[in-house]
Motif scaffolding. Structure first.
Motif, PDB file in Angstrom:
ATOM      1  N   TYR B 150     -11.330  27.824  85.871  1.00  0.00           N
ATOM      2  CA  TYR B 150     -10.276  27.209  85.083  1.00  0.00           C
ATOM      3  C   TYR B 150     -10.889  26.175  84.145  1.00  0.00           C
ATOM      4  N   HIS B 152     -10.575  23.104  83.503  1.00  0.00           N
ATOM      5  CA  HIS B 152     -10.974  21.761  83.940  1.00  0.00           C
ATOM      6  C   HIS B 152     -12.268  21.804  84.745  1.00  0.00           C
ATOM      7  N   GLN B 153     -12.671  22.990  85.131  1.00  0.00           N
ATOM      8  CA  GLN B 153     -13.899  23.100  85.904  1.00  0.00           C
ATOM      9  C   GLN B 153     -15.136  23.189  85.021  1.00  0.00           C
TER      10      GLN B 153
ATOM     11  N   PRO C 307      -4.034  24.899  89.568  1.00  0.00           N
ATOM     12  CA  PRO C 307      -5.460  25.087  89.829  1.00  0.00           C
ATOM     13  C   PRO C 307      -6.266  23.809  89.690  1.00  0.00           C
ATOM     14  N   ARG C 308      -5.711  22.846  88.961  1.00  0.00           N
ATOM     15  CA  ARG C 308      -6.460  21.603  88.804  1.00  0.00           C
ATOM     16  C   ARG C 308      -6.574  20.865  90.123  1.00  0.00           C
ATOM     17  N   ARG C 310      -6.169  22.667  93.180  1.00  0.00           N
ATOM     18  CA  ARG C 310      -6.779  23.588  94.121  1.00  0.00           C
ATOM     19  C   ARG C 310      -8.299  23.536  94.038  1.00  0.00           C
ATOM     20  N   TYR C 311      -8.813  23.600  92.825  1.00  0.00           N
ATOM     21  CA  TYR C 311     -10.249  23.458  92.659  1.00  0.00           C
ATOM     22  C   TYR C 311     -10.495  22.159  91.934  1.00  0.00           C
ATOM     23  N   GLY C 312     -11.234  21.256  92.521  1.00  0.00           N
ATOM     24  CA  GLY C 312     -11.518  20.018  91.799  1.00  0.00           C
ATOM     25  C   GLY C 312     -12.282  20.340  90.547  1.00  0.00           C
TER      26      GLY C 312
END
Lengths: 271, 315, 315
Positions: B150, B152-153, C307-308, C310-312
């Protein structure tokens, strides 16, 4: 644009009518407390524009005195809850730290409890009366204002003009009062208008159920109680008080909307 | 010519009053196949609007006039599905802030694949593969892994690369880059510009680089157009314009570029950007121009000097 | 969550002891409904003969096993009374909520898309008006018109007397017709909030850059709206639903009373007028507990969907 002023005009107009009728109405109409058993449950007529109730009292007159009550409730609750909220929110936002955490936890707890149940339990314990209703409403409705004020304070605290004031050694109280709060003016006004509207709704609701203002004092809410009883016989008993509540609350909400409109474009103009 | 813009005018509606304001007042430029053009100006000069006008991505109530000739047809009149077929496929656009240009709720690879499915008619699997391939082409180390991530990752630089991939994946003829490096660290700026240069050269995509930073743009493009108050006031091959600017505004912009030499004073362009609702009669630069004279009360006429163009009475 | 629970127990504990003058003494003065036996029961329940910290500890222990005491009016365990009333409230709230969302999401969304138009303003005005309408007025009026005069719908109660004898379809219709009025009033009241929220959320999303980018990619408006905009606009609703739980649970109180709907609200009313403290306190505690549970659920769902969270991120 006509649109911009729309909310203000209508809200302000009706509010003005409300205040005027509350202040001057009782002088112009019949005695609201005087029963006349020969004139029970009369339909609206020239003599009694809103009809009479089950004890023969003129409904319009009772509406006027009920209006005084509603206005009093609105003003008192706004002052109490609003004042409490502003102070607590300002203190919390400005100083932060443990005080802030504690206050915010309290707000969280209070937000978890359904307002009506909380008010209900308090009213039952200390007894139903106008004063108690105002007290309870004031003590339970401050959280919204507190949150708002705190949020604004948190952001304003870091702005240059505040830092400049602190650098100049101004005491905190002065900084908050003179520099920060004026910026919050519109926010506070909007929140207050909404509070007023909600306060009237809740007080009428409680009075309607017999848990608020007790008869023979007239509140629009308890006028509706008899309205409910005589629902099929006397439609005017329910119609007029309901309209009164509706207009009062709607005017506060419209006013709030109009104030929001001022706030919004100013915000957007900066982007 | 790949792209030929002639006398483009744009009116936008002011949100408060609803009155149309002319913000592009006759813009013309040309772009050859695989060529590059820089559009430079202050904020409010109309440079961003020029880019958006090409693909008709304008707010409610906007109106355009003029010609936007892509290849052999005028696209200014296209609406609905027709203009959508142009967007992304023939003319692609990338914007300033990589942090907000990607939908935070959708995986990166999917956002690229979306374009491929729309314009190239590819199926799900094929488009997904294409997305991974493009992520690789823009220099991302683990393209298939990154495609699953995603936005932000990803780091800022990786996001900008993904955005470039998203723009170029359908092989557009023109890429409009609106301040692509302004929101990035200096270290990333170079990487991104190099990447844009590299990828577009391999697919022969023409580039329009829009920026307020004259120094930056002058290193990247063959031709340059200086905009002021909704008009192109000077244009020409970059080297020539930079070495010998003709328009007073261009000269001021050049002087305002820090020379990075100790002791040299920092210059700026005096005055404030023009208010489109109240432009002065005649040359719009007159209030700020050191060479202003009575002649300047008349709107200057564009003068062609070989490959260069300039609009000024005092040349 | 634990601090919240503790906080609530403290709050209710404080409330019980709030009465000016002795707690029980005042009640005896105020109403003759409390017999000496009830007073003794109250004394034991709240352990009023013990020091305060002991009282609180006992209170907590009781709460932990959901021993909320027995009702004054009929001696039943409060827990049972609430358990019996809860499903009715949940049914009413649930149906109303679903209907409200089905109406306000499209309505608010449409408002956002037509921001500033007459439609937008009218809906805004309309919802302000419905919000200002007292439920205890609208309810009886509708009762009168639809229930009595026109005889269309039943005006009170949960089900008809002959419920048990009806066929499956008959039972379903019977339930539905009894739900119609109370749910209708509830929907009208809650419409304003959710519509407004949806409007604000979608407006905010449309302004984001990734929406412009999606359009620049050449996607058609439907895809831009439903695939990109709506998803992002609906996300905050999860939190909002959690936040509006207390209002939903408690606000139905008046409606339930008017329509004699056998839910928690009506139970609270009868308890209040009957000075049935254990029941009122029990309702206070249970509803708060349910709210906390609901918020927890909302947080979990939010983490699943966004998802922000869920996954940092690398940011």
């Amino acid at each position: 644009m006509t649109g911009r002023k729309f909310w203000f005009i209508w809200g302000g107009l009706f509010l003005a009518i409300l205040v005027a009728s509350a202040l001057f109405g009782p002088f112009l109409s019949a005695d609201p407390a005087k029963p006349d058993l020969y004139a029970r449950l009369l339909a609206p007529s020239f003599a009694h524009p809103c009809g009479t109730d089950e004890l023969g009292r003129d409904v319009l007159a009772r509406l006027f005195s009920g209006g005084r009550i509603s206005l009093a409730v609105a003003v008192s609750v706004v002052l109490l809850a609003g004042g409490l909220g502003i102070i607590l929110g300002a203190v919390s936002g400005y100083w932060g730290g443990r005080l802030d955490s504690f206050l915010m936890r309290t707000v969280d707890v209070m937000n978890c409890v359904p307002t009506y149940f909380l008010i209900l339990s308090l009213v039952v314990i200390i007894g139903p009366s106008l004063f108690n209703v105002v007290l309870v409403l004031g003590l339970t409705s401050w959280t919204g204002m507190a949150r708002l004020v705190r949020a604004e304070l948190l952001s304003l605290r870091e702005r240059e003009f505040v830092l400049a004031a602190r650098a100049a050694g101004l005491p905190a109280r002065r900084i908050i009062a003179r520099h920060i709060l004026p910026n919050l003016g519109t926010t506070i006004l909007v929140a207050s208008a909404l509070l007023a509207g909600d306060a009237i709704l809740i007080e009428s609701g409680l009075s309607f159920l017999g848990l608020g203002v007790q008869p023979p004092v007239a509140s629009w809410g308890n006028l509706l109680t008899s309205g409910h009883e005589y629902l099929q016989l006397a439609w005017w008993l329910i119609f007029f008080p309901g309209v009164a509540i509706f207009l009062a609350v709607a005017s506060f909400n419209f006013l709030a909307e109009g104030l929001r409109d001022i706030l919004d474009p100013r915000m957007r103009a900066g982007s | 010519m790949t792209l030929s813009v002639r006398n483009l005018r744009l009116w936008l509606r002011s949100p408060e009053t609803g009155v149309p304001v002319e913000v592009l007042r006759g813009v013309s430029f040309e772009l050859g196949e695989g060529g590059s053009l820089g559009i430079v100006g202050e904020s409010g000069s109309g440079k961003t609007m020029s880019g958006l006008s090409l693909i008709g991505l304008l707010p409610e109530g906007a109106r355009r006039e003029g010609e936007i000739i892509l290849g052999d047809r005028d696209i200014i009149g296209l609406r609905g599905d027709d203009i959508r077929a142009v967007r992304g496929k023939s003319i692609a656009m990338i914007f300033q802030d990589p942090a907000t240009a990607l939908n935070p709720l959708i995986r990166v690879g999917e956002q690229i694949a979306e374009s491929l499915r729309t314009h190239e008619g590819k199926g799900q699997a094929e488009a997904a593969r294409g997305a991974v391939e493009w992520l690789g082409r823009v220099g991302i180390d683990d393209p298939s892994g990154t495609a699953q991530k995603y936005p932000h990752q990803l780091s800022g630089g990786m996001r900008q690369r993904a955005i470039i991939a998203m723009a170029l994946c359908c092989g557009p003829r023109v890429l409009v880059a609106d301040e692509p490096t302004t929101a990035l660290d200096v270290s990333l700026q170079r990487q991104v510009l190099d990447l844009i240069g590299e990828v577009r050269r391999s697919s022969n995509t023409a580039l329009i680089l829009v920026s307020h930073d004259l120094a930056l743009v002058s290193n990247e493009v063959e031709r340059i157009a200086i905009m002021y108050a909704g008009r192109v006031v000077e244009a020409g091959p970059t080297a020539e314009v930079v070495a010998g600017a003709l328009h007073p505004y261009t000269r001021m912009l050049l002087k305002a570029v820090p020379a990075w030499k100790r002791g040299e004073p920092l210059e700026s362009v005096p005055g404030a950007p023009p208010d489109f609702a109240a432009l002065p009669a005649g040359c719009s630069f007159r209030p700020r121009c050191p060479l202003a004279s009575d002649k300047c009360r008349q709107e200057p006429v564009p003068e062609q000097r070989g490959p260069r163009m300039v609009e000024c009475w005092n040349v | 969550m634990l601090p919240l629970l503790l906080g609530i127990s403290l709050l209710s504990f404080a409330i019980i002891h709030l009465s000016p003058g002795g707690f029980l003494e005042t009640q005896v003065q105020m109403s003759q409904k409390i017999s000496p036996a009830s007073i003794e029961r109250l004394r034991t329940l709240y352990g009023l003969d013990q020091p305060i910290h002991v009282r609180y500890w006992r209170w907590l222990k009781r709460l932990a096993v959901l021993d909320l005491g027995n009702s004054f009016t009929d001696g039943r365990p409060v827990r049972d009374a609430i358990a019996a009333a809860l499903p009715a409230t949940l049914l009413l709230q649930g149906i109303s909520l679903i209907i409200v969302l089905l109406i306000s999401i499209p309505l608010g969304g449409l408002q956002a898309l037509r921001h500033g138009s007459t439609f937008d303003r009218s809906v805004l005005a309309g919802t302000l008006l419905t919000y200002s309408t007292p439920t205890f007025w609208l309810g009886p009026v509708l009762m009168l018109v639809l229930g009595v005069n026109l005889g269309l719908l039943p005006v009170s109660g949960f089900q008809s007397p002959n419920y048990a004898e009806l066929s499956f379809l008959g039972r379903f219709l019977d339930r539905a017709s009894h739900l119609a009025l109370p749910a209708g009033v509830m929907v009208i009241r809650d419409l304003a909030f959710f519509t407004r929220y949806m409007r604000g959320s979608l407006l905010e999303v449309i302004r984001q850059e990734y929406i412009t980018v999606a359009r620049a990619k050449g996607l058609d408006e439907r895809t831009v709206l439903f695939r990109h905009a709506m998803r992002n606009a609906l996300l905050p609703f999860i939190t909002i639903l959690g936040m509006s739980l207390p209002g939903l649970l408690g606000g139905g109180f008046i409606i339930e009373t008017i329509f004699a709907w056998p839910g928690m609200g009506r139970l609270a009313y009868t308890a209040a007028t009957g000075f049935d403290y254990p029941v009122i306190m029990g309702i206070l505690l249970m509803s708060s507990f349910l709210t906390i549970l609901g918020n927890l659920l909302a947080d979990v769902m939010y983490a699943v969907v966004d998802p922000r969270i869920r996954y940092g991120g690398t940011r």
